[in-house]
Design an enzyme around this catalytic site. Structure first.
Site, PDB file in Angstrom:
ATOM      1  N   GLY A   3      50.704  35.223  42.091  1.00  0.00           N
ATOM      2  CA  GLY A   3      50.972  36.336  41.201  1.00  0.00           C
ATOM      3  C   GLY A   3      49.924  37.420  41.345  1.00  0.00           C
ATOM      4  O   GLY A   3      49.336  37.603  42.416  1.00  0.00           O
ATOM      5  N   ALA A   5      42.517  43.013  40.397  1.00  0.00           N
ATOM      6  CA  ALA A   5      41.525  42.056  40.885  1.00  0.00           C
ATOM      7  C   ALA A   5      41.992  41.278  42.103  1.00  0.00           C
ATOM      8  O   ALA A   5      41.166  40.824  42.895  1.00  0.00           O
ATOM      9  CB  ALA A   5      41.144  41.078  39.772  1.00  0.00           C
ATOM     10  N   ASP A  11      43.359  21.652  44.133  1.00  0.00           N
ATOM     11  CA  ASP A  11      43.209  22.938  44.837  1.00  0.00           C
ATOM     12  C   ASP A  11      41.836  23.544  44.561  1.00  0.00           C
ATOM     13  O   ASP A  11      41.721  24.750  44.340  1.00  0.00           O
ATOM     14  CB  ASP A  11      44.315  23.903  44.410  1.00  0.00           C
TER      15      ASP A  11
END
Length: 513
Positions: free
Chosen positions: A157, A151, A268
Site C-alpha cells: 500500500g 513516505a 517478515d
C-alpha cells in the site's frame, strides 16, 4: 421453547400486537430481576388489581392459557398491566446500560495509546472466544489540518506521514482485513509487553479505519535500512555501536515475546520493517526501534485465540466481525520462505529437497517461529555490520547474501544453492567462537553438513561448484577482513541469532540474564 415460538405466541395473544415491544422476549436476567423486585414490593399494581406472581412468569414465558387469562380481570386491565410491565422493563434496561464513551467519527488529532486494543466479551465454547475491539480506535476518515508527506509505497500500500501530528498512516491496498486482524493482535501484544516486561519494541496501534482501509501508528524518523546507509557515510564512535547492540538485544526480546507469550510469528523481519528514532545532529545515534508490518504474520501453537472472533463497533447500528481463519494459522511454505534473503538455511534445504509444508495442516510451533524470526533479525544485524562497520577497511560494503536480482527475483534452485555456499564461506570469517556461541555447536554453517542434507546428487554437485567459485573470487577478500574490537559483541550477537543450530537462536543466557 425457542425464541421464535415465544414471540409468535405473544403476538398471537392479541396484546398490543401493533407495539414494537410485543414481539420481543425479555432478557432472562432482566426477567428475574423484575420478578423478584415486583414480588418484594407489592402484590397489587397501581390500578388496584391484585397480581398473581405466577401470571408474571406466564407473561415472560409467552404461555397465555385461555383458562388463566381471567385471573388478570377484564381486557382493559390486561392492556394497562402489560404497558406497566414494559415501562418497568425499559427502566431496568436504562439502569443496566452504561453510557458509552463518546468518540468522533473523524480523526482530528493524534490518538492516545489505549489501555487495551480488545477485551474479552464472552466465551462461546471451550476454544472459541468473542472479543470486543476498543471502539475509540475506529474512525471513518482523517480530518487533520495539515498536508501529509509521502513516505513510501509498495505491494502493501501507501504510507504517509503527518509530521505535526506525529503519526504515520498506512493505506492497505490488498487483504486489509487480514492485516488488520494481525495488527490488532500485535497491538495488544505491544501493550502487554510494555506493561509486564517493559519491552517497547513492538509498534503500537493508535487507530484504524475499515471504510478507508487505513492503519495509524506513531511516526518514526526512518527505518533501519535508511539508517545503516546513513551510518555508513558518517564518522562512527563507540556510542553508535553500543546503541545498535542494545537496540538489537531489545528487538530480540520482543521477537521471543511475540512467539512464546503471544503465539505470533512475524515471518517478515528485515531492516525495512524495523522503524527507528535517532538523535538530532550530523552523527545520529539510535534511540529506540520497533518491529512493524504484521501483514504476513501467523498464529503459532502457543496462541490461545486460534478460533476467535473480533467485533468492531463501526457505528451505533453496525458491527464488523473479523474471524481468525485458516489463512491466519496454516503456514504456506512459499510465503514462509519469501525471498530467501533473511530465512534460515534449513528452510532452503527443505525447498531444495521438495519437502516444504505441503502435507502440514497444523500451525508453526513456537520454537519454529522463534528460529525463523530470530534468524531474520540476525540477518538484519549482519546487514548493519557489513554495510556500516566493515567499510573501514574497504570502500565498498560486503553483501550479507548474493544479490536477488541476478536471478530475476525468482526462487530458483541455483539461487538457493548460491546463498548456502556464500554463507558457508563468509560466516566462518565473521562469527566468533565464544562460550556463548559454541554452547550448542559451531555457530556458522558448514559445507559438509549441508552437503549431507541435500537429497539430489545434482544439487550437491552444483553446491560444490558454487563453493569453488567463491573460494577463487572471495577467499582473499574474506581473509583480509579486520574485525575491530567494538564489533566483537555485535558479531557474537549475530552469531547467536543466525546460529546453525536453531536451539541456540533464542540466546537465553545473553538476553534474559
Amino acid at each position: 421453547m425457542d425464541t421464535e415460538s415465544k414471540n409468535k405466541k405473544t403476538t398471537n395473544g392479541g396484546e398490543n400486537s401493533n407495539c414494537s415491544h410485543s414481539t420481543r422476549t425479555p432478557d432472562k436476567s432482566i426477567e428475574e430481576r423484575f420478578y423478584n423486585w415486583e414480588r418484594r414490593s407489592r402484590t397489587t399494581n397501581r390500578f388496584g388489581t391484585t397480581v398473581n406472581s405466577r401470571s408474571y412468569n406466564m407473561y415472560f414465558q409467552g404461555t397465555h392459557n385461555t383458562s388463566r387469562r381471567h385471573t388478570y380481570g377484564n381486557i382493559h386491565h390486561r392492556r394497562r398491566f402489560s404497558d406497566n410491565i414494559r415501562r418497568c422493563l425499559r427502566q431496568l434496561c436504562m439502569k443496566r446500560k452504561t453510557p458509552a464513551k463518546k468518540r468522533s467519527d473523524k480523526l482530528v488529532s493524534r490518538p492516545s495509546l489505549p489501555e487495551h486494543v480488545f477485551t474479552l466479551a464472552r466465551i462461546k465454547n471451550v476454544t472459541t472466544f468473542i472479543f470486543n475491539v476498543t471502539s475509540e480506535l475506529h474512525y471513518s476518515h482523517i480530518d487533520l489540518k495539515e498536508m501529509p508527506i509521502y513516505a513510501g509505497s509498495g505491494s502493501y500500500g501507501v504510507v504517509k506521514i503527518f509530521k505535526k501530528t506525529d503519526i504515520a498512516v498506512k493505506k492497505v491496498l490488498e487483504c486489509f482485513k487480514t492485516e488488520l486482524l494481525m495488527t490488532l493482535i500485535a497491538g495488544e501484544c505491544a501493550l502487554r509487553a510494555k506493561s509486564t516486561l517493559r519491552i517497547n519494541n513492538i509498534i503500537p496501534l493508535l487507530a484504524f479505519s475499515i471504510p478507508s482501509k487505513e492503519l495509524v501508528f506513531p511516526a518514526y524518523h526512518m527505518d533501519m535500512d535508511s539508517y545503516y546507509h546513513r551510518l555508513a557515510r558518517i564518522d562512527k564512535t563507540v556510542q553508535h555501536w553500543k546503541a545498535i547492540e542494545k537496540t538489537f538485544m531489545d528487538l530480540g526480546k520482543a521477537v521471543v515475546f511475540l512467539n512464546v507469550s503471544c503465539g505470533l510469528t512475524h515471518l517478515d523481519i528485515k531492516c525495512g520493517n524495523i522503524f527507528v528514532n535517532v538523535t538530532e545532529g550530523p552523527n545520529p545515534i539510535l534511540v529506540d526501534a520497533v518491529i512493524g508490518d504484521f501483514s504476513l504474520a501467523l498464529l503459532n501453537t502457543n496462541s490461545t485465540i486460534l478460533k476467535s472472533r473480533f467485533d468492531v463497533n463501526i457505528s451505533s447500528d453496525k458491527i464488523q466481525s473479523l474471524k481468525v481463519c485458516r489463512g491466519n494459522i496454516k503456514p504456506v511454505f512459499d510465503l514462509v520462505l519469501g525471498h530467501g534473503q533473511t530465512q534460515p538455511c534449513e528452510l532452503m534445504i527443505k525447498a531444495l529437497n521438495g519437502v516444504g509444508f505441503e502435507r502440514r495442516s497444523t500451525p508453526l510451533t513456537s520454537d519454529e517461529g522463534v528460529s525463523i524470526d530470530m534468524y531474520a533479525l540476525g540477518q538484519s544485524l549482519m546487514e548493519v555490520i557489513l554495510a556500516a562497520g566493515m567499510n573501514f577497511t574497504h570502500r565498498f560494503g560486503i553483501s550479507s547474501n548474493p544479490l536477488h536480482f541476478y536471478y530475476h527475483r525468482l526462487m530458483r534452485a541455483d539461487y538457493l544453492l548460491d546463498i548456502l555456499a556464500y554463507r558457508c564461506m563468509l560466516y566462518q570469517h565473521l562469527f566468533p567462537m565464544t562460550p556463548l556461541t559454541s554452547k550448542n555447536g559451531i555457530p556458522w554453517e558448514r559445507a559438509e553438513k549441508i552437503r549431507l542434507q541435500l537429497h539430489s546428487s545434482r544439487h550437491r554437485a552444483e553446491f560444490d561448484k558454487y563453493l569453488e567459485a567463491y573460494d577463487i573470487t572471495h577467499r582473499k577478500l574474506f581473509d583480509s577482513l579486520n574485525i575491530f574490537p567494538y564489533l566483537n559483541n555485535l558479531l557474537e550477537l549475530a552469531a547467536l541469532y543466525c546460529h546453525a543450530n536453531p536451539v541456540a537462536r533464542t540466546a537465553d543466557l545473553l538476553l534474559w540474564n
